[in-house]
Write an enzyme that holds these catalytic residues in place. Structure first.
Site, PDB file in Angstrom:
ATOM      1  N   LYS A  22     115.601 -54.338  -0.182  1.00 43.65           N
ATOM      2  CA  LYS A  22     115.144 -54.427  -1.573  1.00 43.65           C
ATOM      3  C   LYS A  22     115.833 -53.370  -2.444  1.00 43.65           C
ATOM      4  CE  LYS A  22     110.812 -53.694  -0.446  1.00 43.65           C
ATOM      5  NZ  LYS A  22     111.003 -53.517   1.006  1.00 43.65           N
ATOM      6  N   ARG A  97     102.538 -55.220  -3.610  1.00 51.71           N
ATOM      7  CA  ARG A  97     102.514 -55.489  -2.173  1.00 51.71           C
ATOM      8  C   ARG A  97     101.120 -55.615  -1.605  1.00 51.71           C
ATOM      9  NH1 ARG A  97     107.039 -51.547  -0.815  1.00 51.71           N
ATOM     10  NH2 ARG A  97     106.169 -50.178   0.685  1.00 51.71           N
ATOM     11  N   ARG A 133     118.803 -45.593   8.777  1.00 50.99           N
ATOM     12  CA  ARG A 133     118.950 -45.184   7.366  1.00 50.99           C
ATOM     13  C   ARG A 133     119.023 -43.657   7.240  1.00 50.99           C
ATOM     14  NH1 ARG A 133     114.993 -47.518   3.088  1.00 50.99           N
ATOM     15  NH2 ARG A 133     113.471 -46.910   4.649  1.00 50.99           N
ATOM     16  N   ARG A 166     114.258 -40.433   6.423  1.00 51.22           N
ATOM     17  CA  ARG A 166     112.927 -40.456   5.811  1.00 51.22           C
ATOM     18  C   ARG A 166     111.861 -40.231   6.873  1.00 51.22           C
ATOM     19  NH1 ARG A 166     112.628 -45.554   1.725  1.00 51.22           N
ATOM     20  NH2 ARG A 166     110.645 -45.856   2.787  1.00 51.22           N
ATOM     21  N   ARG A 177     104.415 -49.725   9.457  1.00 50.88           N
ATOM     22  CA  ARG A 177     104.810 -50.315   8.159  1.00 50.88           C
ATOM     23  C   ARG A 177     105.021 -51.816   8.306  1.00 50.88           C
ATOM     24  NH1 ARG A 177     109.875 -46.952   7.066  1.00 50.88           N
ATOM     25  NH2 ARG A 177     110.130 -48.188   5.176  1.00 50.88           N
TER      26      ARG A 177
HETATM   27  P1  AP5 Z   1     116.927 -50.561   1.815  1.00 51.66           P
HETATM   28  O1  AP5 Z   1     117.717 -51.242   0.763  1.00 51.66           O
HETATM   29  O2  AP5 Z   1     116.547 -49.132   1.581  1.00 51.66           O
HETATM   30  O3  AP5 Z   1     115.648 -51.462   2.198  1.00 51.66           O
HETATM   31  P2  AP5 Z   1     114.248 -51.555   1.511  1.00 51.66           P
HETATM   32  O4  AP5 Z   1     113.782 -52.956   1.618  1.00 51.66           O
HETATM   33  O5  AP5 Z   1     114.278 -50.944   0.134  1.00 51.66           O
HETATM   34  O6  AP5 Z   1     113.436 -50.663   2.540  1.00 51.66           O
HETATM   35  P3  AP5 Z   1     112.342 -49.567   2.319  1.00 51.66           P
HETATM   36  O7  AP5 Z   1     112.116 -48.959   3.680  1.00 51.66           O
HETATM   37  O8  AP5 Z   1     112.706 -48.595   1.229  1.00 51.66           O
HETATM   38  O9  AP5 Z   1     111.144 -50.426   1.887  1.00 51.66           O
HETATM   39  P4  AP5 Z   1     109.678 -50.095   2.026  1.00 51.66           P
HETATM   40  O10 AP5 Z   1     109.123 -51.200   1.248  1.00 51.66           O
HETATM   41  O11 AP5 Z   1     109.131 -49.912   3.374  1.00 51.66           O
HETATM   42  O12 AP5 Z   1     109.600 -48.616   1.427  1.00 51.66           O
HETATM   43  P5  AP5 Z   1     109.301 -48.077  -0.046  1.00 51.66           P
HETATM   44  O13 AP5 Z   1     110.222 -46.961  -0.282  1.00 51.66           O
HETATM   45  O14 AP5 Z   1     109.191 -49.169  -1.023  1.00 51.66           O
HETATM   46  O15 AP5 Z   1     117.742 -50.664   3.196  1.00 51.66           O
HETATM   47  C1  AP5 Z   1     117.273 -50.042   4.374  1.00 51.66           C
HETATM   48  C2  AP5 Z   1     118.492 -49.585   5.207  1.00 51.66           C
HETATM   49  O16 AP5 Z   1     119.274 -50.732   5.570  1.00 51.66           O
HETATM   50  C3  AP5 Z   1     119.459 -48.663   4.439  1.00 51.66           C
HETATM   51  O17 AP5 Z   1     120.039 -47.769   5.359  1.00 51.66           O
HETATM   52  C4  AP5 Z   1     120.546 -49.611   3.877  1.00 51.66           C
HETATM   53  O18 AP5 Z   1     121.766 -48.980   3.711  1.00 51.66           O
HETATM   54  C5  AP5 Z   1     120.582 -50.683   4.994  1.00 51.66           C
HETATM   55  N1  AP5 Z   1     120.853 -52.023   4.483  1.00 51.66           N
HETATM   56  C6  AP5 Z   1     120.332 -52.608   3.357  1.00 51.66           C
HETATM   57  N2  AP5 Z   1     120.789 -53.885   3.251  1.00 51.66           N
HETATM   58  C7  AP5 Z   1     121.592 -54.093   4.337  1.00 51.66           C
HETATM   59  C8  AP5 Z   1     122.342 -55.210   4.797  1.00 51.66           C
HETATM   60  N3  AP5 Z   1     122.334 -56.385   4.125  1.00 51.66           N
HETATM   61  N4  AP5 Z   1     123.044 -55.090   5.951  1.00 51.66           N
HETATM   62  C9  AP5 Z   1     123.027 -53.915   6.657  1.00 51.66           C
HETATM   63  N5  AP5 Z   1     122.338 -52.813   6.261  1.00 51.66           N
HETATM   64  C10 AP5 Z   1     121.633 -52.905   5.115  1.00 51.66           C
HETATM   65  O19 AP5 Z   1     107.804 -47.528   0.166  1.00 51.66           O
HETATM   66  C11 AP5 Z   1     107.556 -46.405   0.982  1.00 51.66           C
HETATM   67  C12 AP5 Z   1     106.058 -46.162   1.051  1.00 51.66           C
HETATM   68  O20 AP5 Z   1     105.545 -45.899  -0.275  1.00 51.66           O
HETATM   69  C13 AP5 Z   1     105.218 -47.320   1.571  1.00 51.66           C
HETATM   70  O21 AP5 Z   1     105.156 -47.370   2.978  1.00 51.66           O
HETATM   71  C14 AP5 Z   1     103.844 -46.995   0.944  1.00 51.66           C
HETATM   72  O22 AP5 Z   1     103.212 -45.963   1.636  1.00 51.66           O
HETATM   73  C15 AP5 Z   1     104.239 -46.467  -0.432  1.00 51.66           C
HETATM   74  N6  AP5 Z   1     104.308 -47.542  -1.435  1.00 51.66           N
HETATM   75  C16 AP5 Z   1     105.410 -47.963  -2.126  1.00 51.66           C
HETATM   76  N7  AP5 Z   1     105.092 -48.969  -2.949  1.00 51.66           N
HETATM   77  C17 AP5 Z   1     103.774 -49.199  -2.783  1.00 51.66           C
HETATM   78  C18 AP5 Z   1     102.861 -50.152  -3.322  1.00 51.66           C
HETATM   79  N8  AP5 Z   1     103.262 -51.075  -4.226  1.00 51.66           N
HETATM   80  N9  AP5 Z   1     101.583 -50.111  -2.913  1.00 51.66           N
HETATM   81  C19 AP5 Z   1     101.151 -49.179  -2.037  1.00 51.66           C
HETATM   82  N10 AP5 Z   1     101.964 -48.271  -1.469  1.00 51.66           N
HETATM   83  C20 AP5 Z   1     103.261 -48.279  -1.832  1.00 51.66           C
END
Ligand code: AP5
Length: 223
Positions: A22, A97, A133, A166, A177
């Protein structure tokens, strides 16, 4: 709902599992369409780093791989959306989410057209992406030791800082997660599925291939 084209105010929602890409796709699409990128994960991590009351509240949930309470997220997202300039569209990366968050967003978005992109990736690929990552604590650039490594191991290509993993990318937290995603976030996909601006994107290719699919979905490229 409508097509996401440059120049008209709009809301693009990126759905998908942890590690689904994402953040990677949101940055590319924001650049392409001139949209503001709102990542709730990045906003929360910044609050944690700064030790704000929101950050202190969020930290314990984030480190355990749980969702931060809906009320806090609702306040953050509403304030960010209200702060957008007139006619400025944005990409929501990581929100909504949970079903209460999706309903809340419906209540505050007014008539802004929605495009929803659901990025689908098999679970075994997600685990490898999350475990690999690394990000730069100074400039925020994201790498992956398997798929997009830095030129010098563990050092940022752009500023030379030591890369970090992270806290929630440890194996046990990754599993939690993914469980939370299946249980609480998956129903949000069903909430939007079937609406005209909803699109599914195969997120299993490399980042450039996925971006081509994203652009096709939002109507920037012919299918
Ligand atoms: P990346 O692009 O970073 O993936 P992502 O989907 O953004 O993954 P996240 O882990 O950031 O998502 P998440 O939803 O768990 O965490 P968030 O930060 O939102 O890619 C991941 C890796 O893969 C990178 O190394 C990248 O280079 C690689 N990659 C990407 N695309 C690729 C491809 N096509 N091929 C190969 N490699 C690739 O949330 C963190 C925490 O915050 C949550 O757990 C929760 O506690 C809290 N939080 C956030 N939002 C909310 C909400 N709305 N409600 C409640 N809690 C929330």
């Amino acid at each position: 709902m409508g097509k996401a084209t440059r120049g008209e105010p709009q809301l693009v929602i990126l759905l998908g599992p942890p590690g689904g890409g994402k953040g990677t796709q949101a940055k590319l699409l924001a650049e392409e369409l001139g949209l503001v990128h709102l990542s709730t994960g990045d906003i929360l991590r910044d609050e944690v780093r700064r030790g704000t009351p929101a950050g202190i509240q969020a930290r314990v949930y984030m480190e355990a791989g749980e969702l931060v309470p809906d009320e806090l997220l609702g306040r953050i997202v509403r304030e960010r959306l209200e702060a957008l300039g007139p006619g400025q569209g944005c990409i929501l990366d990581g929100y909504p989410r949970s079903l209460p968050q999706a309903r809340y967003l419906e209540g505050i978005r007014g008539g802004t057209p929605l495009t929803v992109l659901n990025i689908e990736v098999p679970e075994e690929v997600l685990v490898q992406r999350l475990a690999g990552r690394r990000s730069c604590p100074v400039c925020g650039k994201v790498y992956n030791v398997h798929f997009s490594p830095p030129r010098v191991a563990e050092r940022c290509d752009d500023c030379g800082s030591e890369l970090q993993r992270r806290k929630d990318d440890q194996d046990e937290v990754i599993r939690e997660r993914l469980r939370v995603y299946r249980e609480t976030t998956r129903p949000v996909v069903d909430f939007y599925r079937g609406l005209p601006g909803y699109h599914e994107v195969d997120g299993s290719g490399d980042a450039a291939q996925v971006f081509e699919a994203v652009k096709r979905a939002v109507g920037i490229l012919a299918s």
